[in-house]
Design an enzyme around this catalytic site. Structure first.
Site, PDB file in Angstrom:
ATOM      1  N   GLU A  98       0.811  -1.208   0.000  1.00  0.00           N
ATOM      2  CA  GLU A  98       0.000   0.000   0.000  1.00  0.00           C
ATOM      3  C   GLU A  98       0.846   1.259   0.000  1.00  0.00           C
ATOM      4  O   GLU A  98       1.984   1.264   0.463  1.00  0.00           O
ATOM      5  CB  GLU A  98      -0.907   0.009   1.225  1.00  0.00           C
ATOM      6  CG  GLU A  98      -1.952  -1.084   1.139  1.00  0.00           C
ATOM      7  CD  GLU A  98      -2.994  -0.978   2.220  1.00  0.00           C
ATOM      8  OE1 GLU A  98      -2.882  -0.095   3.089  1.00  0.00           O
ATOM      9  OE2 GLU A  98      -3.930  -1.788   2.193  1.00  0.00           O
ATOM     10  N   CYS A 118       6.655  -6.181   7.739  1.00  0.00           N
ATOM     11  CA  CYS A 118       7.667  -5.591   8.611  1.00  0.00           C
ATOM     12  C   CYS A 118       8.010  -6.535   9.753  1.00  0.00           C
ATOM     13  O   CYS A 118       7.127  -7.075  10.420  1.00  0.00           O
ATOM     14  CB  CYS A 118       7.197  -4.257   9.174  1.00  0.00           C
ATOM     15  SG  CYS A 118       8.530  -3.385  10.028  1.00  0.00           S
ATOM     16  N   CYS A 122       6.125  -3.496  15.917  1.00  0.00           N
ATOM     17  CA  CYS A 122       5.571  -2.523  16.863  1.00  0.00           C
ATOM     18  C   CYS A 122       4.154  -2.955  17.242  1.00  0.00           C
ATOM     19  O   CYS A 122       3.390  -3.400  16.381  1.00  0.00           O
ATOM     20  CB  CYS A 122       5.547  -1.128  16.244  1.00  0.00           C
ATOM     21  SG  CYS A 122       7.176  -0.575  15.714  1.00  0.00           S
ATOM     22  N   GLU A 168      10.114  -1.086   7.371  1.00  0.00           N
ATOM     23  CA  GLU A 168      11.138  -0.241   8.006  1.00  0.00           C
ATOM     24  C   GLU A 168      12.173   0.087   6.925  1.00  0.00           C
ATOM     25  O   GLU A 168      12.967  -0.784   6.524  1.00  0.00           O
ATOM     26  CB  GLU A 168      11.753  -1.003   9.181  1.00  0.00           C
ATOM     27  CG  GLU A 168      13.055  -0.447   9.716  1.00  0.00           C
ATOM     28  CD  GLU A 168      13.013   1.029  10.087  1.00  0.00           C
ATOM     29  OE1 GLU A 168      12.357   1.379  11.066  1.00  0.00           O
ATOM     30  OE2 GLU A 168      13.670   1.834   9.392  1.00  0.00           O
ATOM     31  N   SER A 218      10.404   7.445  14.894  1.00  0.00           N
ATOM     32  CA  SER A 218       9.180   7.009  15.537  1.00  0.00           C
ATOM     33  C   SER A 218       9.508   6.788  17.018  1.00  0.00           C
ATOM     34  O   SER A 218      10.088   5.775  17.387  1.00  0.00           O
ATOM     35  CB  SER A 218       8.750   5.700  14.845  1.00  0.00           C
ATOM     36  OG  SER A 218       7.431   5.408  15.111  1.00  0.00           O
ATOM     37  N   ASN A 294      -4.809   5.929  16.101  1.00  0.00           N
ATOM     38  CA  ASN A 294      -5.938   5.510  15.294  1.00  0.00           C
ATOM     39  C   ASN A 294      -6.317   4.110  15.789  1.00  0.00           C
ATOM     40  O   ASN A 294      -5.631   3.145  15.496  1.00  0.00           O
ATOM     41  CB  ASN A 294      -5.475   5.474  13.826  1.00  0.00           C
ATOM     42  CG  ASN A 294      -6.610   5.491  12.856  1.00  0.00           C
ATOM     43  OD1 ASN A 294      -7.767   5.517  13.244  1.00  0.00           O
ATOM     44  ND2 ASN A 294      -6.284   5.456  11.586  1.00  0.00           N
ATOM     45  N   CYS A 339      -1.497   8.191   6.771  1.00  0.00           N
ATOM     46  CA  CYS A 339      -0.056   8.021   6.781  1.00  0.00           C
ATOM     47  C   CYS A 339       0.506   8.753   7.999  1.00  0.00           C
ATOM     48  O   CYS A 339       0.152   9.882   8.258  1.00  0.00           O
ATOM     49  CB  CYS A 339       0.502   8.620   5.501  1.00  0.00           C
ATOM     50  SG  CYS A 339       2.253   8.562   5.397  1.00  0.00           S
TER      51      CYS A 339
END
Ligand code: SF4
Length: 355
Positions: A98, A118, A122, A168, A218, A294, A339
């Site tokens: 995406e 990934c 996380c 990443e 991040s 979110n 995003c």
């Protein structure tokens, strides 16, 4: 259109002009022809040799037998009421990834993926929950930009690129580096941002690049303990070492490091936490992007979004301490295309196999 995996022709997408020129040597009558092809592919975003009308028909046919100009295929796109678009791209091996495009203040930010999954894991990110995926190649990275640019008819001088899509980026430095060199032909390093969970060898690699993109970290927690709860990678690359590396990071004049901070209710959202973050990054030219979570009850029922008053209190505490703060209020939420929001940031999209 994606291409058949068995297609032996070399894809010219994702290659800088010098590399295209080297590949075409021997297949064009004069060196400037190779430069023309490079301009068609990179500057004019051509999708095939038939568009290259300043080459002879014979030369176009000859080049088309040996080379191709192929982008990811659009499998789907969802348009948000705020104009953000979530793109689902199909790659030649059947994997889907995406990307997101977000118009804002006359500019268009493109959020690109660097991996088809990934491994970092996380605990607020669906891409991480779904696990590792392969590295994207330079043509697959640059192809996302090319498709969005073409489809949106966006003026290239208004485009910003952020690597905050799936994956990443600093675990894919070889292909990222090649993609950046090609993208820089159209989008300057100043308008390009690489966001990382804090991969220290990758940050050193970025620091050594002759042309560096902007850096985003991040961060997401004010201390090691909570950071490693959210981001297991923090065990390998502890916060203290990360901050030391960032203090050494060479910044061009006027540049700052962006710290992304996903705000989670009763976990990292207190005024005391804001004060700790302030102390943590003191001395680093920085801005902070506060991202109210979110929510994704399906994957992460333990994490909730703070109420707006708490978000504001947190942001004001940072601002009062002299930091530059932006709050990203749910852009593209209705298509799950935010995003920079880590459900959205990495889209919660399973790398899918088609067919
Ligand atoms: S937030 Fe980024 S680094 Fe973390 S798991 Fe998701 S894709 Fe990977």
């Amino acid at each position: 259109m994606t291409t058949d995996l068995r297609d032996p022709r070399i894809n010219l997408v994702g290659r800088p002009p010098a590399e295209i020129a080297a590949l075409l040597e021997g297949y064009v009558d004069r060196p400037f022809r190779a430069r023309q092809v490079g301009q068609w592919v990179i500057d004019r975003n051509a999708t095939g040799f038939e568009e290259m009308t300043n080459l002879t028909k014979e030369m176009r046919a000859e080049l088309g037998r040996r080379f191709r100009v192929t982008d990811p295929e659009i499998l789907d796109r969802s348009v948000s009421s705020d104009g953000s678009v979530k793109w689902l791209f199909g790659l030649s091996d059947g994997i889907a990834i995406e990307g997101v495009s977000m118009p804002e203040n006359g500019k268009l930010t493109m959020c690109l993926s660097s991996q088809a999954g990934c491994a970092v894991g996380c605990t607020f990110c669906v891409t991480g929950a779904l696990g590792a995926g392969r590295n994207l190649t330079p043509d697959e990275i640059v192809g996302q930009y090319r498709v969005m640019l073409r489809q949106l008819e966006a003026p290239v001088d208004r485009v910003n690129i952020v690597f905050m899509g799936m994956g990443e980026p600093l675990l894919n430095t070889t292909h990222l580096g090649a993609a950046l060199e090609t993208l820089y032909e159209r989008v300057s390093p100043k308008r390009t941002t690489v966001s990382t969970s804090g991969i220290l060898p990758g940050i050193s690699w970025l620091a050594d690049l002759p042309r560096r993109p902007k850096l985003a970290i991040s961060l997401n927690a004010p201390d090691q303990e909570r950071r490693q709860q959210l981001m297991p990678i923090a065990r390998r690359y502890p916060l203290r070492e990360l901050m030391a590396e960032l203090r050494r990071f060479p910044l061009e004049r006027g540049r700052r490091i962006t710290f992304e901070y996903v705000l989670i209710r009763d976990f990292n959202d207190s005024v005391t936490d804001a004060e700790t973050v302030t102390r943590l990054i003191r001395g680093i030219p920085a801005k902070i992007n506060v991202i109210p979570l979110n929510e994704d009850p399906q994957h992460f029922p333990q994490h909730r979004r703070p109420d707006d008053a708490t978000v504001n209190r947190f942001a004001v505490a940072l601002r009062d301490a002299g930091l530059t703060v932006t709050v990203r209020w749910s852009k593209g939420l209705d298509v799950d295309a935010a995003c920079g929001q880590l459900k959205g940031r990495h889209q919660g999209s399973k790398p899918q196999r088609r067919g």
